[in-house]
Enzyme design. Sequence first.
Site, PDB file in Angstrom:
ATOM      1  N   ASP A   1     -13.482  -4.065  -2.042  1.00 14.95           N
ATOM      2  CA  ASP A   1     -13.375  -3.933  -0.585  1.00 14.95           C
ATOM      3  C   ASP A   1     -14.789  -4.064  -0.040  1.00 14.95           C
ATOM      4  O   ASP A   1     -15.679  -3.282  -0.417  1.00 14.95           O
ATOM      5  CB  ASP A   1     -12.815  -2.561  -0.193  1.00 14.95           C
ATOM      6  CG  ASP A   1     -11.408  -2.329  -0.742  1.00 14.95           C
ATOM      7  OD1 ASP A   1     -10.683  -3.330  -0.928  1.00 14.95           O
ATOM      8  OD2 ASP A   1     -11.051  -1.170  -0.985  1.00 14.95           O
TER       9      ASP A   1
ATOM     10  N   ASP B   1       0.866  -1.174   0.000  1.00 16.36           N
ATOM     11  CA  ASP B   1       0.000   0.000   0.000  1.00 16.36           C
ATOM     12  C   ASP B   1       0.904   1.226   0.000  1.00 16.36           C
ATOM     13  O   ASP B   1       1.750   1.379   0.882  1.00 16.36           O
ATOM     14  CB  ASP B   1      -0.891   0.020   1.246  1.00 16.36           C
ATOM     15  CG  ASP B   1      -1.950  -1.077   1.199  1.00 16.36           C
ATOM     16  OD1 ASP B   1      -2.342  -1.477   0.092  1.00 16.36           O
ATOM     17  OD2 ASP B   1      -2.381  -1.531   2.270  1.00 16.36           O
TER      18      ASP B   1
END
Length: 251
Positions: A130, A11
């Site tokens: 997500d 990330d």
Amino acid sequence: MLTKRIIPCLDIKNGRTVKGVNFVDLIDAGDPVELAKQYALKGADELVFLDISATLEGRGTTLDMVLHVAEQVNIPFTVGGGISSIEHVDALLQCGADKVSINSSAVKRPELVKELAEKFGSQCVVVAIDAKEVNGQWKVHLAGGSIPTDIDLFEWAKQVEALGAGEILFTSMNHDGTKNGFANEALAKLSGMLNIPIIASGGAGTMQHFVDTFKDGKADAALAASVFHFGEIPISELKDELKNNNIAVRL
């Protein structure tokens, strides 16, 4: 028999690798290019880079970083974050990315999945989802998990497969960063419904969790971040453990 893939996820925020719990409380985990190089050497099958603030900040993923990563690694890598056009995908692939991951932009304009699949091939298009389980219902969230929707995880996954997605990257927000294991029940349901590979994400804490997600969750690949970034699970040892559990991996 297809081998199961182990995928470190980086990330990226402000050019650095970060890691959090349930999508918040981010801490620095190092230089993405250096980490990528190490993972390629240590036996990772693929890499995923997600520019986690790109969508919220309304900008595209950094092309310079992609170029540097491509110079350093010899394994496939996927790039995501703020991708919303054919032109942007073209630029990322020109810089050396193998696949792109789209999330919020696909929900806002589902035809994008079809356009990218037709232009670059389904194998290049990863749709990241997500989702959070709320009152027994899995609901899709956007913009790094910050915006809830009423969209059902399973219906959305079926829709993007029909539009031409080559792979689904499913992150359970309930499990993310908790190190309590993957969302295997939801993963197994996805796997039973779809004909494209599913990447499990969110919850890796032990080697057994990887064994479980391949056996019980029927995942095709497992993605993790902090357990790899902070040396808690060496990839070579993980692959030995998977092999000992009769799970086919590339050694």
